[in-house]
Structure formats: structure tokens, C-alpha cells
Design a protein around this motif. Structure first.
Motif, PDB file in Angstrom:
ATOM      1  N   ASP A  19      58.811 125.169  21.197  1.00 58.30           N
ATOM      2  CA  ASP A  19      58.366 126.504  21.600  1.00 58.30           C
ATOM      3  C   ASP A  19      57.211 127.028  20.751  1.00 58.30           C
ATOM      4  O   ASP A  19      56.935 128.231  20.777  1.00 58.30           O
ATOM      5  CB  ASP A  19      59.537 127.490  21.509  1.00 58.30           C
TER       6      ASP A  19
ATOM      7  N   ARG B 132      61.656 128.204  31.029  1.00 52.77           N
ATOM      8  CA  ARG B 132      60.380 128.350  31.723  1.00 52.77           C
ATOM      9  C   ARG B 132      60.515 128.335  33.242  1.00 52.77           C
ATOM     10  O   ARG B 132      59.554 128.618  33.945  1.00 52.77           O
ATOM     11  CB  ARG B 132      59.433 127.213  31.305  1.00 52.77           C
TER      12      ARG B 132
ATOM     13  N   ARG C 263      54.003 126.970  20.956  1.00 52.98           N
ATOM     14  CA  ARG C 263      52.946 127.678  21.680  1.00 52.98           C
ATOM     15  C   ARG C 263      53.402 129.072  22.078  1.00 52.98           C
ATOM     16  O   ARG C 263      52.658 130.048  21.941  1.00 52.98           O
ATOM     17  CB  ARG C 263      52.546 126.896  22.937  1.00 52.98           C
ATOM     18  N   ILE C 264      54.628 129.159  22.567  1.00 55.37           N
ATOM     19  CA  ILE C 264      55.176 130.451  22.974  1.00 55.37           C
ATOM     20  C   ILE C 264      55.363 131.358  21.763  1.00 55.37           C
ATOM     21  O   ILE C 264      55.009 132.543  21.793  1.00 55.37           O
ATOM     22  CB  ILE C 264      56.511 130.247  23.715  1.00 55.37           C
TER      23      ILE C 264
ATOM     24  N   ALA D  99      53.537 135.517  27.138  1.00 53.97           N
ATOM     25  CA  ALA D  99      53.818 134.089  26.959  1.00 53.97           C
ATOM     26  C   ALA D  99      54.181 133.396  28.269  1.00 53.97           C
ATOM     27  O   ALA D  99      54.457 132.197  28.276  1.00 53.97           O
ATOM     28  CB  ALA D  99      54.946 133.908  25.949  1.00 53.97           C
TER      29      ALA D  99
ATOM     30  N   ILE E  10      56.856 133.694  30.119  1.00 53.15           N
ATOM     31  CA  ILE E  10      58.261 133.290  30.174  1.00 53.15           C
ATOM     32  C   ILE E  10      58.958 134.198  31.181  1.00 53.15           C
ATOM     33  O   ILE E  10      58.934 135.427  31.037  1.00 53.15           O
ATOM     34  CB  ILE E  10      58.947 133.416  28.794  1.00 53.15           C
TER      35      ILE E  10
ATOM     36  N   TYR F 267      57.155 138.558  26.353  1.00 57.64           N
ATOM     37  CA  TYR F 267      57.548 137.498  27.288  1.00 57.64           C
ATOM     38  C   TYR F 267      56.546 137.366  28.433  1.00 57.64           C
ATOM     39  O   TYR F 267      56.253 136.253  28.882  1.00 57.64           O
ATOM     40  CB  TYR F 267      58.952 137.761  27.832  1.00 57.64           C
TER      41      TYR F 267
ATOM     42  N   GLN G  30      52.460 133.385  20.521  1.00 58.78           N
ATOM     43  CA  GLN G  30      51.991 134.498  21.349  1.00 58.78           C
ATOM     44  C   GLN G  30      52.888 135.719  21.277  1.00 58.78           C
ATOM     45  O   GLN G  30      52.548 136.762  21.841  1.00 58.78           O
ATOM     46  CB  GLN G  30      51.897 134.031  22.811  1.00 58.78           C
TER      47      GLN G  30
END
Length: 300
Positions: free
Chosen positions: A66, A135, A68-69, A200, A202, A197, A72
Motif C-alpha cells: 500500500d 481496491r 503508493r496509497i 487515493a 480507494i 480515500y 497520498q
């Protein structure tokens, strides 16, 4: 920049893992009829460490996948991998070592079924939830919550080897409580962090279906939780002390869920989230206290 002990410690999500292993600890002692023997204490201690290490490994893998997420989101942008205090290779090696030690401990000194269930939970959270469910669907927390709900089962299995159908029923009730608790717990946080969220990408429920719908779902699941959490008393697994305590805890949680329908401010979401953590800790603590009180009432 070289990684320090604190960086590796932060990779394990210590506060989250502490709550997980606490429910495993309670599961162990609920599986014992009366006070534990020396052998049961030793087995329980080894299982406790093994389950902790596996949960820590799952948390590290989660951060690796996670990254990368996490970069952010304000809530996670400080994590060691995101800020470069550790490398992806270091995280992978660290998680592999924790997993290997955990599995060896559980297989050699506890039992195989505990090792298998623990490894399945690790894969369920670190891979299936993190890589796919998180995701793929707004019901990610609901479906993926099963992996996070298994620790009491792991603790129970460590003591009993799941030798009877009653073991599966009683441990299953503990799993069901955490499974139903997870959505209102996490959705309260997700409402507060919905902008993160969305940024990102999500698909958390407040992002995909809006905040009013999420608030209604929190209320629905809290009502379900109030029902499911009384089942240990209904089936004779626990007694009146737990039943009374759970009714009080559920009354407060229901108040929070009802108030969430028209909260006074944004911070109320985090107050609900905070109470949900206190709720689960107290509920499982009362289960254990009740378990140890039952022999006293039986003698009386």
C-alpha cells in the motif's frame, strides 16, 4: 538513511496489532475450563508470540503493498517506507523473517491447525484484502473483515486444537462479534478521512455511496452487533456479568451510531471510532472476567 528499531516497529502497526492479539489472548483463556495449568500457560505464551509475529508480518506486507496509497493519505504519509526510512527489500525480508519464526513456533510448539489458521489469516489480510478487496469494492471492509476477526479463533485453537464442535461454535461467536464490529468501527474513520480515500482512489463506502448512506449502514451494523454480542450468554458460554456489561457497552455504542445520523461536528466521527476501540477491548475483557467468575458463582 539506515533503518532503526523504531522504523521496523512502526512497520508492524503496533497499536492495531495489540488489539488483535488481545482478542487472541482472551480466546485462549476462554478455551480453558477454569484456571490454566503450567503446560497451558506455556503453550498459550508461545501461541501469543507466534500470533503477534504473524500479525506484525501482515501489517508490514500491507504497508509494502500500500506504499503508493499511504503516500497520498495524511493519516499514513509518515510511515517508514513512504518517507524512505526503509526500503521495499528491507520490508519484504523483515516480513518474511517474522512469518517464518511465527510458523515455526506454532507448528513445533503449539499445533498445526493454529499455524494453518494463522497463515490463512495473514494471507487474507496482507494479500486478498490489501491487493484485491480494498481496491475492488466498497464492501472491502465487510468482506475483508473476516481475516481481522480470526484472532480469537487462533487463540482458542492453540489451546484445544479445535477438537470438538463446541470449540468451533464458541470460537466462531467471538469471530462473529469482531466481524460485525469491524464495519461500524472502520466506517466512522472512513467518513472522517473520506477526502484522503477519494484522493487515493480507494472505493470506501463514504466515497462511493456518500456519507448519509454510510451513517445508516453504521447504525444497521451496530444494531446487529448489539444482538450478536449477546449470543455468548444465550448459548451458555458466558453468564450474567458479561450479559449486563455487554448491554451497557451496546447501549453506548447504539447512542453513538444514532447520534452519527446527525452528528454535531466532524470530530464526532472520530469520537465514535475511538469508542468502538474501547468497546471491543472492554467487551472481550468482560468475557474473560465473567469466565473466571463463573466457578465462584457455581460454588456459591
Amino acid at each position: 538513511m539506515s533503518a532503526g528499531i523504531k522504523d521496523y516497529w512502526d512497520l508492524t502497526k503496533p497499536r492495531v496489532v495489540a488489539l488483535i492479539v488481545f482478542t487472541a489472548f482472551v480466546g485462549m483463556f476462554l478455551a480453558i475450563d477454569g484456571l490454566p495449568s503450567g503446560g497451558q500457560l506455556l503453550t498459550g505464551l508461545i501461541a501469543f508470540v507466534g500470533i503477534w509475529l504473524s500479525a506484525a508480518a501482515a501489517a508490514a506486507i500491507n504497508q509494502l503493498l500500500d506504499a503508493r496509497i499511504d503516500a497520498q493519505m495524511a493519516r499514513t504519509s509518515w510511515r517508514p517506507l513512504v518517507v524512505g526510512k526503509v526500503t521495499p527489500r528491507q520490508v519484504l525480508v523483515f516480513a518474511a523473517i517474522l512469518t517464518a519464526i511465527s510458523m515455526l513456533m506454532l507448528v513445533l510448539w503449539v499445533n498445526v491447525i493454529t499455524a494453518v489458521l494463522t497463515f490463512a489469516s495473514l494471507i487474507g489480510y496482507a494479500v486478498i484484502y490489501t491487493v484485491y478487496l480494498k481496491r475492488a469494492t466498497s464492501q472491502n471492509i465487510v468482506i475483508g473483515g473476516l481475516a481481522g476477526a480470526t484472532p480469537p479463533l487462533l487463540g482458542w485453537a492453540a489451546i484445544t486444537n479445535m477438537a470438538s464442535s463446541q470449540d468451533w461454535v464458541h470460537a466462531g461467536l467471538l469471530v462473529a462479534i469482531i466481524f460485525i464490529w469491524t464495519p461500524p468501527h472502520f466506517w466512522a474513520l472512513a467518513i472522517f478521512r473520506r477526502a484522503d480515500y477519494a484522493k487515493a482512489e480507494i472505493p470506501m463506502l463514504p466515497v462511493t455511496h456518500g456519507v448519509p448512506h454510510t451513517r445508516k449502514q453504521i447504525l444497521v451494523y451496530t444494531v446487529l452487533l448489539a444482538i450478536v454480542s449477546t449470543l455468548p450468554a444465550v448459548v451458555g458460554m458466558s453468564g450474567l456479568f458479561y450479559l449486563g456489561s455487554s448491554l451497557v457497552l451496546n447501549s453506548v455504542f447504539l447512542w453513538y451510531a444514532w447520534k452519527m445520523q446527525n452528528p454535531p461536528d466532524e470530530q464526532f466521527n472520530m469520537k465514535t471510532f475511538g469508542y468502538s476501540i474501547l468497546y471491543l477491548m472492554a467487551l472481550f475483557a468482560f468475557l474473560l472476567i465473567d469466565h473466571w467468575l463463573k466457578p465462584l458463582f457455581a460454588v456459591a
